[in-house]
Design an enzyme around this catalytic site. Structure first.
Site, mmCIF file in Angstrom:
data_model
loop_
_atom_site.group_PDB
_atom_site.id
_atom_site.type_symbol
_atom_site.label_atom_id
_atom_site.label_comp_id
_atom_site.label_asym_id
_atom_site.label_seq_id
_atom_site.Cartn_x
_atom_site.Cartn_y
_atom_site.Cartn_z
ATOM 1 N N ARG A 35 -24.739 -2.519 2.013
ATOM 2 C CA ARG A 35 -25.243 -3.890 1.827
ATOM 3 C C ARG A 35 -26.759 -3.960 1.980
ATOM 4 N NH1 ARG A 35 -20.395 -6.741 5.213
ATOM 5 N NH2 ARG A 35 -19.003 -7.020 3.434
ATOM 6 N N LYS A 198 0.779 -10.009 -1.323
ATOM 7 C CA LYS A 198 1.525 -11.263 -1.447
ATOM 8 C C LYS A 198 1.208 -12.066 -2.705
ATOM 9 C CE LYS A 198 1.805 -12.387 3.443
ATOM 10 N NZ LYS A 198 1.172 -13.341 4.380
ATOM 11 N N GLY A 354 -11.244 -6.986 -1.769
ATOM 12 C CA GLY A 354 -11.047 -6.007 -0.702
ATOM 13 C C GLY A 354 -10.409 -4.681 -1.048
ATOM 14 N N GLY A 377 -13.978 -12.019 -1.073
ATOM 15 C CA GLY A 377 -13.570 -13.426 -0.958
ATOM 16 C C GLY A 377 -14.331 -14.299 -1.935
HETATM 17 P P1 AMP Z 1 -4.132 -7.537 -0.617
HETATM 18 O O1 AMP Z 1 -5.098 -7.653 0.528
HETATM 19 O O2 AMP Z 1 -3.322 -8.758 -0.858
HETATM 20 O O3 AMP Z 1 -4.802 -7.013 -1.855
HETATM 21 O O4 AMP Z 1 -3.054 -6.465 -0.161
HETATM 22 C C1 AMP Z 1 -3.362 -5.129 0.064
HETATM 23 C C2 AMP Z 1 -2.306 -4.507 0.895
HETATM 24 O O5 AMP Z 1 -1.066 -4.587 0.226
HETATM 25 C C3 AMP Z 1 -2.562 -3.041 1.164
HETATM 26 O O6 AMP Z 1 -2.767 -2.855 2.538
HETATM 27 C C4 AMP Z 1 -1.286 -2.363 0.683
HETATM 28 O O7 AMP Z 1 -0.820 -1.362 1.558
HETATM 29 C C5 AMP Z 1 -0.283 -3.502 0.643
HETATM 30 N N1 AMP Z 1 0.796 -3.218 -0.297
HETATM 31 C C6 AMP Z 1 0.688 -2.834 -1.574
HETATM 32 N N2 AMP Z 1 1.903 -2.608 -2.113
HETATM 33 C C7 AMP Z 1 2.795 -2.858 -1.143
HETATM 34 C C8 AMP Z 1 4.210 -2.784 -1.086
HETATM 35 N N3 AMP Z 1 4.936 -2.412 -2.155
HETATM 36 N N4 AMP Z 1 4.820 -3.106 0.083
HETATM 37 C C9 AMP Z 1 4.081 -3.477 1.142
HETATM 38 N N5 AMP Z 1 2.739 -3.563 1.158
HETATM 39 C C10 AMP Z 1 2.102 -3.257 0.024
#
Ligand code: AMP
Length: 396
Positions: A35, A198, A354, A377
């Site tokens: 950064r 999610k 992220g 973000g």
């Molecule tokens: P996000 O911050 O929403 O982009 O989520 C990223 C996180 O989702 C990472 O830490 C991944 O390990 C987790 N992730 C990705 N695929 C899966 C899965 N099939 N089951 C559980 N966690 C997951």
């Protein structure tokens, strides 16, 4: 969009909001200076013009006012080395200490102010505090994309005290140009790759992308909510039961608008959330009880690589699986590789948010895609709403 290139800073004292929120080790050494390096072109342009530079930033999340651990004095030496010149430090960002230090600053000199978040007024967007900060410069430059989605005193409110003398730095303009290329000037076909944990975190973004993209590729934990919504058996995979209808609505909406949504057809499943769990590859719609999907399978990898190869614009947010574990990183790596190939063949690729940035860096492919966003973000919020407080404050 006005940037530092549109002005000559000779005789000006440029007050630059930078993002020096960098990690420090227990001896207060900077352990990742990405950064700080990112801000150098803006600082150097102003110095070269014959201006003086006053830098302001936050560091960490201090709760109780001034705290040594969060002092920006720890960054002074590192910055000084990178700029190859001494950097002055003011132990307060407002008041006499700051005012005297900025008053004495000569053309070609650099001053760093103490952590803005030592005052709770910063995050509250307090106008009187912004006015005090504004006294430290004759020109306001915002170069902190990572905090541009916050209407804080130094990121947005302060701009009103510089009605004419305000602009973006190169970090901000680079980020805004790349997201504009993807959202508003995309060469077709435009493919958005959405992964991560999610659906609920990505709904707003998916709703926007349905109006912009030609293809939406879905992976990661969020894919299982889509699979279950369509009647698949997903064992004990991650699912958001209250988002099943939302998933169906998204699919329906995409169909109406003629957008292709790609859902995984196979998965790497495990009997446990662990790198050394027993694993097998199977059809994603028939995962037995006791097993969970932790990565996309080879048929899906191939299908996604083909879509990516035929794209001219690519946005990637979120991993395809639990890429932190070597047993379940293959799908994420294969998507990263496909994006690199497409980029070599002329596509514009923006990686943001992220964990996809963490993934592209893990595979050391950051240099082989078109743009890696520095503000997760902020980027996501910009895509969701089409504006950011830190951007509006400069543009309006
Ligand atoms: P996000 O911050 O929403 O982009 O989520 C990223 C996180 O989702 C990472 O830490 C991944 O390990 C987790 N992730 C990705 N695929 C899966 C899965 N099939 N089951 C559980 N966690 C997951």
């Amino acid at each position: 969009m006005k940037t530092v290139n549109d002005f000559n800073f000779s005789g000006q004292k440029a007050l630059i909001r930078v993002d020096f929120n960098v990690p420090l080790d227990d001896k207060f050494n900077v352990t990742d200076d990405t950064r700080i390096r990112a801000a150098l072109p803006t600082i150097n342009k102003i110095l070269k013009d014959g201006g003086a530079v006053v830098l302001m930033s936050h560091l960490g999340r201090p709760k109780e006012g001034p705290t040594d651990k969060y002092s920006l004095k720890h960054v002074v030496n590192h910055l000084s080395k990178l700029l190859n010149k001494p950097v002055k430090f003011a132990s307060d960002c407002i008041g006499d200490v700051a005012a005297n230090a900025s008053k004495e600053l000569m053309a070609g000199e650099v001053l760093l102010l103490e952590n803005l978040r030592f005052y709770k007024e910063e995050e509250k967007g307090d106008e009187a505090f912004a006015d005090k900060l504004a006294k430290n410069g004759t020109f306001y430059v915002n170069d902190a994309f990572g905090t541009a989605h916050r209407a804080h005193a130094s990121t947005a409110v302060i701009a009103k005290f510089f009605p004419q003398n305000k602009c973006f730095g190169f970090v901000m303009s680079g980020e805004l140009e790349s997201v504009d290329k993807v959202l508003n000037k995309s060469e077709k076909p435009f493919t958005a790759i959405m992964g991560g944990a999610k659906v609920s975190d990505k709904i707003l973004i998916l709703e926007q992308l349905i109006n912009k993209a030609d293809n939406i590729i879905i992976g990661g934990g969020m894919a299982f909510t889509f699979v279950k919504a369509q009647g698949g058996q997903i064992g004990k995979s991650l699912v958001e039961e209250d988002k099943l209808q939302t998933a169906l609505n998204i699919l329906e909406d995409a169909k109406k608008k003629g957008i292709n949504i790609y859902i995984p057809v196979d998965a790497v499943v495990a009997d446990n959330f662990a790198n050394d769990a027993n694993k097998q590859t199977m059809d994603i719609k028939s995962i037995p009880n006791g097993w969970m999907g932790l990565d996309i399978g080879p048929k899906t990898e191939k299908m996604y690589a083909d879509v990516i190869a035929n794209s001219k614009t690519i946005l990637w947010n979120g991993p395809m699986g639990v890429f932190e574990m070597s047993s379940f990183e293959h799908g994420t790596k294969s998507v990263a590789d496909a994006i690199v190939v497409a980029t070599k063949n002329g596509a514009f690729s923006l990686i943001g948010g992220g964990d996809s940035v963490a993934a592209i860096n893990k595979y050391e492919l950051g240099e082989e895609v078109s743009y890696v966003s520095t503000g997760g973000g902020a980027l996501l919020e910009y895509i969701e709403s089409g504006s950011l407080p830190g951007v509006d404050a400069i543009v309006k």
